[in-house]
Motif scaffolding. Structure first.
Motif, PDB file in Angstrom:
ATOM      1  N   GLY A   1       0.794  -1.219   0.000  1.00 32.61           N
ATOM      2  CA  GLY A   1       0.000   0.000   0.000  1.00 32.61           C
ATOM      3  C   GLY A   1       0.828   1.270   0.000  1.00 32.61           C
ATOM      4  O   GLY A   1       0.318   2.357  -0.282  1.00 32.61           O
TER       5      GLY A   1
ATOM      6  N   ASP B   1      -3.425   4.854   5.298  1.00 28.83           N
ATOM      7  CA  ASP B   1      -2.799   3.549   5.068  1.00 28.83           C
ATOM      8  C   ASP B   1      -1.669   3.299   6.069  1.00 28.83           C
ATOM      9  O   ASP B   1      -1.546   2.209   6.640  1.00 28.83           O
ATOM     10  CB  ASP B   1      -2.242   3.457   3.643  1.00 28.83           C
ATOM     11  CG  ASP B   1      -3.330   3.340   2.593  1.00 28.83           C
ATOM     12  OD1 ASP B   1      -4.440   2.891   2.947  1.00 28.83           O
ATOM     13  OD2 ASP B   1      -3.081   3.702   1.431  1.00 28.83           O
TER      14      ASP B   1
ATOM     15  N   TYR C   1      -1.625   0.563   9.123  1.00 31.88           N
ATOM     16  CA  TYR C   1      -0.511  -0.387   9.185  1.00 31.88           C
ATOM     17  C   TYR C   1       0.036  -0.471  10.607  1.00 31.88           C
ATOM     18  O   TYR C   1       0.294  -1.564  11.137  1.00 31.88           O
ATOM     19  CB  TYR C   1       0.558   0.075   8.206  1.00 31.88           C
ATOM     20  CG  TYR C   1       1.884  -0.652   8.263  1.00 31.88           C
ATOM     21  CD1 TYR C   1       2.030  -1.928   7.729  1.00 31.88           C
ATOM     22  CD2 TYR C   1       3.010  -0.046   8.822  1.00 31.88           C
ATOM     23  CE1 TYR C   1       3.262  -2.580   7.759  1.00 31.88           C
ATOM     24  CE2 TYR C   1       4.235  -0.684   8.857  1.00 31.88           C
ATOM     25  CZ  TYR C   1       4.359  -1.953   8.323  1.00 31.88           C
ATOM     26  OH  TYR C   1       5.582  -2.600   8.352  1.00 31.88           O
TER      27      TYR C   1
END
Length: 322
Positions: A48, A210, A214
């Motif tokens: 990502g 993102d 994470y």
């Protein structure tokens, strides 16, 4: 396994998803640290950010995993531009295969691939034992240090005791209690949170949704306490990964809030770690808090040779271990 090449009785294999069980065994051998496959998969899921983890496993001629070096791609905002960079992490060599140049060979192969995939530079926080190797053998430059600001609380040191005891009925009971307390103060990561985090520093790892997701998947928590937003982890102490920016006039209230949060989560010490470029550094220093020099900040430029890298802001959230 992916395509590989041989060198002096060792085989260098670019890491692929199917190699994670082998890497897991090597981590156990090198550090006596047992990680689940799910934990490794979570850490190595960086697609990502623009690229998969880039690294090489090294095998001896009898097929034994001997070493590994890898970097974790991520995005950095640099004066309004988004740049693909990578963090150096998970460097290891099995004791019986040390002093054979495997670390350097694997690293050079990794950097070659990284540059080809558009990564502008590699950064990291090596400890004192490995800093000289990065500097002398891999031509890294170093731009100051991270600094720890330890803040004492009058809380019960249950988390510190729990770490010393290891797994037991008592530690599991404490973990359940703490998990319930964290759940009570957990806050959603909204668009406003993302925007405010990115406004604190003009040159820093991009804190987009993102990246923050994470970190949450890897065990961090985002909590709201006393009107302040924190990314936290517990590891003997309460570790503050990053903080939603606030006005400097609130600094003393902020420190009191940290102490209260530590007490609430049964920690007798809170540690906040930043480098000198972070917006919090000079405020914390001027408040009278004790400051302890921590890990060096190093970097290898792959194509951004004219940038002032000392301007990059780092905090504990940026560690690959957080």
């Amino acid at each position: 396994m992916n395509a590989s090449s041989s060198n002096n009785n060792y085989k260098f294999v670019r890491l692929g998803p199917s190699d994670l069980p082998t890497l897991r065994e090597l981590i156990l051998k090198c550090f006596s640290k047992s990680l689940s496959l799910a934990e490794l998969e979570s850490k190595y899921s960086t697609v990502g950010f623009g690229s998969e983890v880039i690294g090489f496993l090294v095998f001896s001629d009898d097929g034994e995993a001997a070493a590994f070096y890898g970097v974790f791609p991520m995005l950095m905002q640099m004066d309004g531009q988004t740049v693909l960079v990578a963090q150096s992490g998970d460097t290891m060599t099995s004791p019986k295969h040390q002093k054979r140049g495997l670390f350097v060979n694997a690293a050079l192969r990794t950097y070659q691939i990284a540059k080809g995939e558009g990564i502008s530079f590699v950064f990291g926080f090596p400890n004192e034992n490995s800093q000289s190797g990065f500097e002398r053998k891999l031509n890294w430059s170093f731009f100051g240090f991270m600094y720890d600001f330890p803040i004492r609380t009058n809380g019960i040191p249950a988390v510190a005791i729990m770490k010393r005891l290891g797994s037991s009925f008592l530690t599991k009971a404490i973990q359940r209690l703490i998990a319930k307390r964290i759940a009570r103060i957990t806050a959603p990561i909204t668009a406003e949170v993302v925007e405010r985090l990115q406004s604190g520093n003009h040159v820093a790892i991009l804190r987009n949704s993102d990246y923050l997701s994470y970190k949450l998947k890897r065990g961090a928590s985002f909590v709201n306490w006393g009107g302040y937003g924190f990314f936290i982890k517990l590891d003997g102490n309460l570790l503050i990964g990053d903080v939603i920016p606030f006005d400097s006039s609130e600094l003393l209230n902020f420190i009191k809030a940290i102490q209260g949060l530590g007490k609430f989560l049964f920690c007798h010490k809170v540690v906040l770690s930043v480098n000198m470029a972070h917006w919090l550094y000079f405020g914390l220093l001027s408040s009278g808090l004790k400051c302890e020099k921590s890990l060096p900040v190093g970097l290898l430029s792959l194509d951004l040779v004219h940038f002032d890298f000392s301007r990059i802001s780092f905090c504990r959230l940026d560690y690959d271990t957080f």
